[in-house]
Design an enzyme around this catalytic site. Structure first.
Site, short mmCIF file in Angstrom:
data_model
loop_
_atom_site.label_atom_id
_atom_site.label_comp_id
_atom_site.label_asym_id
_atom_site.label_seq_id
_atom_site.Cartn_x
_atom_site.Cartn_y
_atom_site.Cartn_z
N HIS A 217 0.85 -1.19 0.00
CA HIS A 217 0.00 0.00 0.00
C HIS A 217 0.88 1.24 0.00
CE1 HIS A 217 1.15 -0.48 4.22
NE2 HIS A 217 0.97 0.83 4.33
N ASP A 219 0.85 5.19 1.83
CA ASP A 219 0.17 5.86 2.94
C ASP A 219 -0.53 7.11 2.41
OD1 ASP A 219 1.20 3.93 4.61
OD2 ASP A 219 2.87 5.15 5.31
N HIS A 274 4.75 0.10 -0.24
CA HIS A 274 5.51 -0.70 0.73
C HIS A 274 4.64 -1.77 1.34
CE1 HIS A 274 3.72 2.74 2.83
NE2 HIS A 274 3.72 2.00 3.95
N ARG A 284 7.77 -9.02 15.35
CA ARG A 284 8.17 -7.71 14.82
C ARG A 284 7.15 -6.65 15.25
NH1 ARG A 284 7.44 -4.70 9.98
NH2 ARG A 284 9.17 -3.25 9.88
C1 LIG Z 1 -5.21 8.33 8.90
C2 LIG Z 1 -5.16 7.11 8.46
C3 LIG Z 1 -4.15 6.58 7.51
C4 LIG Z 1 -4.47 5.09 7.49
C5 LIG Z 1 -5.95 5.07 7.66
C6 LIG Z 1 -6.13 6.02 8.83
O1 LIG Z 1 -7.45 6.48 8.93
C7 LIG Z 1 -5.69 5.35 10.13
C8 LIG Z 1 -4.64 4.26 9.91
C9 LIG Z 1 -3.77 4.42 8.70
C10 LIG Z 1 -3.30 3.08 8.15
C11 LIG Z 1 -2.08 2.49 8.87
C12 LIG Z 1 -1.73 1.14 8.21
C13 LIG Z 1 -1.69 1.22 6.69
C14 LIG Z 1 -2.94 1.96 6.15
C15 LIG Z 1 -3.00 1.91 4.63
C16 LIG Z 1 -4.15 1.44 6.87
O2 LIG Z 1 -4.86 0.55 6.49
O3 LIG Z 1 -4.37 2.13 8.03
C17 LIG Z 1 -2.93 3.37 6.72
C18 LIG Z 1 -4.04 4.31 6.26
C19 LIG Z 1 -3.61 5.17 5.09
O4 LIG Z 1 -2.50 5.74 5.10
O5 LIG Z 1 -4.42 5.28 4.17
O1 LIG Z 2 5.38 -2.39 9.78
C1 LIG Z 2 5.87 -1.80 8.85
O2 LIG Z 2 7.08 -1.81 8.62
C2 LIG Z 2 5.00 -1.00 7.91
C3 LIG Z 2 3.82 -0.37 8.58
C4 LIG Z 2 3.06 0.50 7.66
O3 LIG Z 2 3.27 0.50 6.48
C5 LIG Z 2 2.00 1.39 8.18
O4 LIG Z 2 1.70 1.37 9.39
O5 LIG Z 2 1.46 2.17 7.37
FE LIG Z 3 2.27 2.16 5.49
#
Ligand SMILES: C=C1C[C@]23C[C@@]1(O)CC[C@H]2[C@@]12CCC[C@@](C)(C(=O)O1)[C@H]2[C@@H]3C(=O)O
Ligand SMILES: O=C(O)CCC(=O)C(=O)O
Ligand SMILES: [Fe+2]
Length: 358
Positions: A217, A219, A274, A284
């Site tokens: 994905h 961010d 990533h 981890r």
């Molecule tokens: C602000 C945010 C970015 C995120 C979605 C969220 O609402 C809260 C969690 C964030 C996260 C962390 C893990 C990877 C990710 C793709 C996810 O599923 O939740 C990211 C979201 C994002 O960056 O779109």
């Molecule tokens: O655990 C990791 O190294 C990646 C975590 C991550 O990509 C995320 O929280 O958006």
């Molecule tokens: Fe991420």
């Protein structure tokens, strides 16, 4: 209950599993397996280096990710955060579920939010903190939540200082100054966005080659600052190379370019794809500080970076609008906010149906 496995939201308690259930077996993990160790490493930048701005710009342009050292965040703050994350994830599952993320909510304990876009489950659990951690911490430790909350607040404070430093280095590398950024205060501090803290746990996995910790994905942020413990797992995709592991370096922090910086820079700095892989013997942990703009700010390509030869490629979007699009369309979100080729009289490289103009 059979096999003494506790089921929650259709997911299992990963810590108690001796075999990889079929629902967690990703047949294609190895199709695009990591590149050999001989590939160029992800840049590591010393923030005290007088050339840091140039190096940061180069890393954003060529990788979309880099590690930073001498970043000013005390080692103790990183260690305490890691210890608190470990403490949280080692609680019994019933306890963690007291702080479960509501179906329509964002904060709390749960499986990776992006799970719904994939046919297989991910070998990870997460805890998302937005705003104050008190409410959830009280549910996890009714009689001893203060330390956890103090650690989180301290961590957020340090990350906010670092993210300001990084943002100005990145913007500076694009020729952007304080006056160009609407959400910068008079002394250059970036007005408080509502940062998100994402704690990720990847338990040791009985069949790591067929499992996926967190699927690929980008961010939805401007920047993400990631602290990983001493177990590797994070991989980034680099065009022409494939998946490259970002090795843990004690004290270093990983910085990812997010989709909103991609938009702000008009695609000059691409957000990085990533994923997180898992390990047979080691647990981890990672902690992501997800940084976005204040809620009222609409992000669009900076006018200094656009002209008639370089028209804006993206339409303005707030962080919450973008998160909404991401929540529905996942990895197509960025192309959905991309401006239509013909309306601007130029060709969108992602639009395979477009006709060459001019
Ligand atoms: C602000 C945010 C970015 C995120 C979605 C969220 O609402 C809260 C969690 C964030 C996260 C962390 C893990 C990877 C990710 C793709 C996810 O599923 O939740 C990211 C979201 C994002 O960056 O779109
Ligand atoms: O655990 C990791 O190294 C990646 C975590 C991550 O990509 C995320 O929280 O958006
Ligand atoms: Fe991420």
């Amino acid at each position: 209950m059979s096999m003494k496995l506790l089921k929650y939201e259709n997911h299992l308690d990963l810590n108690s599993m001796k075999e990889l259930p079929d629902s967690y077996a990703w047949s294609s993990v190895d199709d695009d397996s990591p590149t050999s160790c001989s590939s160029e490493p992800v840049p590591v930048i010393n923030l005290e280096d007088p050339n840091a701005m140039m190096q940061v710009g180069h890393a954003c342009k060529t990788w979309g990710v880099f590690q930073v050292m001498n970043h000013g965040v005390p080692m103790m703050v990183l260690d305490e955060m890691e210890a608190s994350g470990r403490k949280l994830f080692s609680l019994p599952i019933q306890q963690k579920l007291q702080a479960a993320r509501p179906v329509d909510g964002v904060s709390g304990y749960g499986v990776a939010r992006i799970s719904s876009f994939f046919p297989k489950l991910m070998w990870s659990e997460g805890f998302t903190i937005i705003g104050s951690p008190y409410e959830h911490a009280q549910k996890l430790w009714p009689h001893g939540y203060t330390h956890f909350c103090e650690v989180i607040e301290e961590y957020k404070k340090e990350m906010n200082t670092l993210v300001n430093k990084l943002m100005w280095l990145i913007l500076g590398s694009l020729g952007i100054t304080k006056g160009d950024i609407k959400w910068a205060g008079p002394t250059g501090e970036l007005k408080e966005a509502c940062p998100v803290l994402q704690l990720n746990s990847y338990p040791a996995c009985p069949d790591p080659d067929r499992a996926m910790g967190l699927a690929a994905h980008t961010d939805s942020t401007l920047l993400t600052i990631l602290h990983q413990n001493n177990t590797s797992g994070l991989q980034v995709q680099r065009e022409g190379t494939g998946w490259v592991t970002v090795p843990p370096i004690r004290g270093a922090l990983v910085v990812n370019v997010g989709d909103l910086l991609h938009i702000l820079s008009n695609g000059l700095y691409s957000s990085v794809l990533h994923r997180a892989m898992v390990n047979r013997t080691q647990h981890r942990l990672s902690v992501a500080y997800l940084y976005g703009p204040p809620s009222n700010v609409r992000i669009s390509p900076l006018s200094k970076l656009t002209d008639s030869c370089h028209p804006p490629l993206y339409r303005p979007v707030t962080w919450s609008e973008y998160l909404g699009t991401k929540a529905i369309h996942f990895n197509k979100a960025l192309s959905l906010v991309r401006l239509c080729a013909r309306r601007n009289g130029f060709v969108d490289v992602n639009d395979h149906n477009s006709v060459l103009v001019g």
